[in-house]
Write an enzyme that holds these catalytic residues in place. Structure first.
Site, mmCIF file in Angstrom:
data_model
loop_
_atom_site.group_PDB
_atom_site.id
_atom_site.type_symbol
_atom_site.label_atom_id
_atom_site.label_comp_id
_atom_site.label_asym_id
_atom_site.label_seq_id
_atom_site.Cartn_x
_atom_site.Cartn_y
_atom_site.Cartn_z
ATOM 1 N N ARG A 110 -10.677 8.438 20.769
ATOM 2 C CA ARG A 110 -10.376 8.166 22.189
ATOM 3 C C ARG A 110 -10.207 9.463 22.963
ATOM 4 O O ARG A 110 -10.723 9.625 24.067
ATOM 5 C CB ARG A 110 -9.076 7.349 22.306
ATOM 6 C CG ARG A 110 -9.232 5.917 21.938
ATOM 7 C CD ARG A 110 -7.912 5.261 21.703
ATOM 8 N NE ARG A 110 -7.321 5.754 20.444
ATOM 9 C CZ ARG A 110 -6.393 5.127 19.755
ATOM 10 N NH1 ARG A 110 -5.882 4.009 20.212
ATOM 11 N NH2 ARG A 110 -5.921 5.607 18.619
ATOM 12 N N GLY A 146 -12.913 5.002 10.020
ATOM 13 C CA GLY A 146 -11.506 5.118 10.427
ATOM 14 C C GLY A 146 -11.188 6.594 10.532
ATOM 15 O O GLY A 146 -12.055 7.398 10.878
ATOM 16 N N VAL A 172 -12.548 3.447 14.441
ATOM 17 C CA VAL A 172 -13.630 3.946 15.289
ATOM 18 C C VAL A 172 -14.752 2.908 15.378
ATOM 19 O O VAL A 172 -15.229 2.579 16.468
ATOM 20 C CB VAL A 172 -14.185 5.289 14.742
ATOM 21 C CG1 VAL A 172 -15.374 5.754 15.554
ATOM 22 C CG2 VAL A 172 -13.091 6.346 14.721
ATOM 23 N N ASN A 175 0.873 -1.168 0.000
ATOM 24 C CA ASN A 175 0.000 0.000 0.000
ATOM 25 C C ASN A 175 0.913 1.222 0.000
ATOM 26 O O ASN A 175 1.444 1.606 1.040
ATOM 27 C CB ASN A 175 -0.893 -0.056 1.248
ATOM 28 C CG ASN A 175 -1.867 1.101 1.319
ATOM 29 O OD1 ASN A 175 -1.803 2.030 0.513
ATOM 30 N ND2 ASN A 175 -2.763 1.053 2.284
ATOM 31 N N ARG A 183 -2.514 -2.072 -3.526
ATOM 32 C CA ARG A 183 -3.715 -1.265 -3.348
ATOM 33 C C ARG A 183 -3.604 -0.065 -4.289
ATOM 34 O O ARG A 183 -2.624 0.684 -4.233
ATOM 35 C CB ARG A 183 -3.809 -0.776 -1.907
ATOM 36 C CG ARG A 183 -4.980 0.136 -1.714
ATOM 37 C CD ARG A 183 -5.009 0.732 -0.340
ATOM 38 N NE ARG A 183 -6.192 1.550 -0.185
ATOM 39 C CZ ARG A 183 -6.252 2.639 0.555
ATOM 40 N NH1 ARG A 183 -5.195 3.047 1.229
ATOM 41 N NH2 ARG A 183 -7.358 3.318 0.659
ATOM 42 N N HIS A 205 -17.757 2.196 7.495
ATOM 43 C CA HIS A 205 -16.291 2.122 7.658
ATOM 44 C C HIS A 205 -15.846 3.428 8.303
ATOM 45 O O HIS A 205 -15.800 4.475 7.650
ATOM 46 C CB HIS A 205 -15.624 1.925 6.283
ATOM 47 C CG HIS A 205 -14.124 1.931 6.347
ATOM 48 N ND1 HIS A 205 -13.356 0.796 6.111
ATOM 49 C CD2 HIS A 205 -13.239 2.915 6.624
ATOM 50 C CE1 HIS A 205 -12.074 1.100 6.251
ATOM 51 N NE2 HIS A 205 -11.975 2.380 6.561
ATOM 52 N N ASN A 219 -13.843 -0.048 17.601
ATOM 53 C CA ASN A 219 -13.421 0.183 18.984
ATOM 54 C C ASN A 219 -14.291 1.116 19.812
ATOM 55 O O ASN A 219 -14.283 1.017 21.035
ATOM 56 C CB ASN A 219 -11.992 0.753 19.000
ATOM 57 C CG ASN A 219 -10.996 -0.233 18.445
ATOM 58 O OD1 ASN A 219 -10.802 -1.309 19.007
ATOM 59 N ND2 ASN A 219 -10.382 0.093 17.324
ATOM 60 N N ASP A 248 -8.721 12.021 17.104
ATOM 61 C CA ASP A 248 -8.729 10.668 17.660
ATOM 62 C C ASP A 248 -9.945 10.513 18.578
ATOM 63 O O ASP A 248 -10.091 11.250 19.558
ATOM 64 C CB ASP A 248 -7.429 10.410 18.436
ATOM 65 C CG ASP A 248 -7.280 8.935 18.775
ATOM 66 O OD1 ASP A 248 -8.254 8.328 19.272
ATOM 67 O OD2 ASP A 248 -6.186 8.389 18.542
HETATM 68 P P1 ADP Z 1 -7.155 4.865 8.826
HETATM 69 O O1 ADP Z 1 -8.276 5.563 8.134
HETATM 70 O O2 ADP Z 1 -5.975 5.747 9.080
HETATM 71 O O3 ADP Z 1 -6.836 3.480 8.300
HETATM 72 P P2 ADP Z 1 -8.091 3.465 11.217
HETATM 73 O O4 ADP Z 1 -9.154 2.601 10.648
HETATM 74 O O5 ADP Z 1 -6.867 2.823 11.732
HETATM 75 O O6 ADP Z 1 -7.748 4.678 10.277
HETATM 76 O O7 ADP Z 1 -8.755 4.318 12.405
HETATM 77 C C1 ADP Z 1 -8.005 5.237 13.139
HETATM 78 C C2 ADP Z 1 -8.930 5.943 14.119
HETATM 79 O O8 ADP Z 1 -9.585 4.958 14.925
HETATM 80 C C3 ADP Z 1 -8.210 6.828 15.110
HETATM 81 O O9 ADP Z 1 -8.044 8.117 14.595
HETATM 82 C C4 ADP Z 1 -9.178 6.837 16.297
HETATM 83 O O10 ADP Z 1 -10.104 7.892 16.141
HETATM 84 C C5 ADP Z 1 -9.924 5.540 16.175
HETATM 85 N N1 ADP Z 1 -9.602 4.563 17.236
HETATM 86 C C6 ADP Z 1 -8.608 3.658 17.264
HETATM 87 N N2 ADP Z 1 -8.627 2.958 18.414
HETATM 88 C C7 ADP Z 1 -9.685 3.405 19.119
HETATM 89 C C8 ADP Z 1 -10.256 3.099 20.391
HETATM 90 N N3 ADP Z 1 -9.749 2.150 21.157
HETATM 91 N N4 ADP Z 1 -11.360 3.782 20.785
HETATM 92 C C9 ADP Z 1 -11.882 4.759 20.004
HETATM 93 N N5 ADP Z 1 -11.397 5.096 18.810
HETATM 94 C C10 ADP Z 1 -10.316 4.437 18.370
#
Ligand code: ADP
Length: 403
Positions: free
Chosen positions: A287, A213, A334, A10, A94, A211, A337, A285
């Site tokens: 969290r 993220g 997100v 990627n 990708r 989805h 989690n 983020d």
């Molecule tokens: P990308 O789009 O960069 O691939 P990801 O799917 O890895 O992103 O998601 C990243 C986001 O997930 C972080 O910015 C955060 O907001 C969220 N995240 C990751 N772990 C947690 C958690 N334990 N609780 C809440 N949000 C989380």
């Protein structure tokens, strides 16, 4: 010797993420990331996943993608997984933008490279980096099949009613302006995994995939085929994201240019990099946003509320588009989690047959699972996405068997 390994690459503008998988049992052999390519402070993080080796990290200048891939090859070789091995069957890439043309994963040849290049005007940030990654990998193993797996491919089944913007048709066609959608590999994988979780064939279920993220998109999937998705010409449209605004009145752009005096490039940066959650409250983020809400921070709460409001609008819209919904699936950082996001997105939708069980929603797990109560007519699922496995599976199906 059997060739069952697939390297998944990627390639971003200054980074390369990679995984090496063994498709005889879909296991992961190694994974890693090269960041800040072209800077003095480049960093390679490599994690061997067999043989019990520890994670390795090295910092120092990595000049370009070629140097990055060579460094990756060295790390893999140190684990006995060298890219010159006859066990390597193919490399899967990708590729973000495949336009209307690429509806399936495709073995890369000169014509495919030329088409990906032709799409650069609609994907100026992504396709050049993807092309560099492909050309570098080809130079390293010219004998090996290389496969492009497109983020847009899953969405090419969208009907014209969903794919077209309501603008002048000839202008749209001249400049290839239409809704392409992204995250397709994830939407495809998660919609299938959701059907499996329900014990049904993909053809028999209608799913809304969320989805969520740092980038975020929703899709409406009818019987395994995408019929609508929230990202459009670019990944800017749709949901509120980490740093992107998602939907807004296009006239905001004219206003910012005419009245605010911002240039087009400034507005582009504003909407893609300084908006969304980060623009609303300074953090992207989830969290951190939840932590601030718990401390009574009102701007974090407003950002959360705007995020949820938009999410709920898309759930309602795609419910209407599908007519009948069997499940809603949450995925990515997100979605997998953040229990409060899942709870809030579905709250108040009982009349639509949707509910979340508080106890099930609080469970943390890496496995696909249902979080709706037994009685719920529409199931709510958490399904961890696995884009690398999906890319490897598609690559191996296309190019691996005969090598
Ligand atoms: P990308 O789009 O960069 O691939 P990801 O799917 O890895 O992103 O998601 C990243 C986001 O997930 C972080 O910015 C955060 O907001 C969220 N995240 C990751 N772990 C947690 C958690 N334990 N609780 C809440 N949000 C989380």
């Amino acid at each position: 010797m059997s060739s069952s390994r697939v390297l998944v690459l990627n390639s971003g503008s200054s980074s390369v993420k990679y995984q090496l998988l063994d498709m005889s049992d879909s296991s992961r052999l190694a994974m890693g990331l090269v960041e800040r390519i072209g800077e003095e402070t480049s960093r390679l993080k490599h994690t061997p996943l067999t043989g019990g080796g520890a994670e390795r990290e090295r910092t120092g200048p990595i000049a370009d993608h070629e140097a990055a891939l060579k460094a990756v090859a060295d790390e893999l070789a140190a684990d006995g997984l060298g890219l010159d091995s006859p066990e390597l069957a193919a490399i899967g890439h990708r590729v973000v933008h495949g336009g209307k043309h690429f509806t399936e994963p495709t073995v890369i040849d000169d014509a495919v490279l030329a088409e990906i290049e032709r799409l650069i005007p609609v994907a100026p940030l992504h396709n050049p980096a993807n092309l560099t990654g492909i050309r570098t990998a080809q130079a390293l193993r010219p004998d090996l099949p290389q496969v492009a797996v497109f983020d847009t491919a899953f969405h090419t089944t969208m009907p014209e009613a969903a794919a077209r913007y309501a603008i002048d048709v000839s202008t749209a066609d001249e400049h290839r302006v239409r809704r392409y959608g992204f995250h397709g590999t994830s939407h495809a994988y998660v919609s299938r995994a959701t059907a499996k979780l329900l014990g049904k064939a993909p053809e028999d279920v209608n799913v809304i995939v969320l989805h969520l993220g740092n980038g975020a998109s929703a899709s409406a999937v009818r019987g395994g085929r995408c019929v609508d998705t929230s990202m459009g010409l670019t990944p800017l449209e749709g949901l509120v994201m980490g740093t992107r605004s998602g939907d807004l009145d296009p006239a905001v752009i004219f206003h910012l240019a005419r009245v605010g005096g911002l240039s087009i490039d400034e507005i582009d940066t504003l909407l893609n990099k300084k908006s969304g959650l980060v623009g609303l409250c300074g953090d992207n983020d989830m969290r951190e946003i939840r932590r601030r809400i718990d401390e009574g921070d009102s701007s974090a709460l407003l950002a959360f509320d705007i995020y949820i409001h938009r999410l709920k609008k898309y759930i309602g819209a795609y419910y209407a588009v599908l007519g009948r919904v069997d499940a809603i699936a949450f995925t990515a950082g997100v979605g997998e989690n953040a229990a409060p996001v899942r709870e809030a997105a579905v709250a108040g939708l009982e009349e639509l047959g949707l509910a979340v069980d508080g106890g099930l929603n609080a469970v943390r797990s890496d496995e696909p699972r249902l979080i709706s109560p037994e009685y719920a007519r529409v199931k709510v699922a958490v399904v961890p996405t696995d884009e690398e496995l999906e890319i490897a599976t598609q690559t191996y199906a296309l190019a691996g068997k005969n090598s």
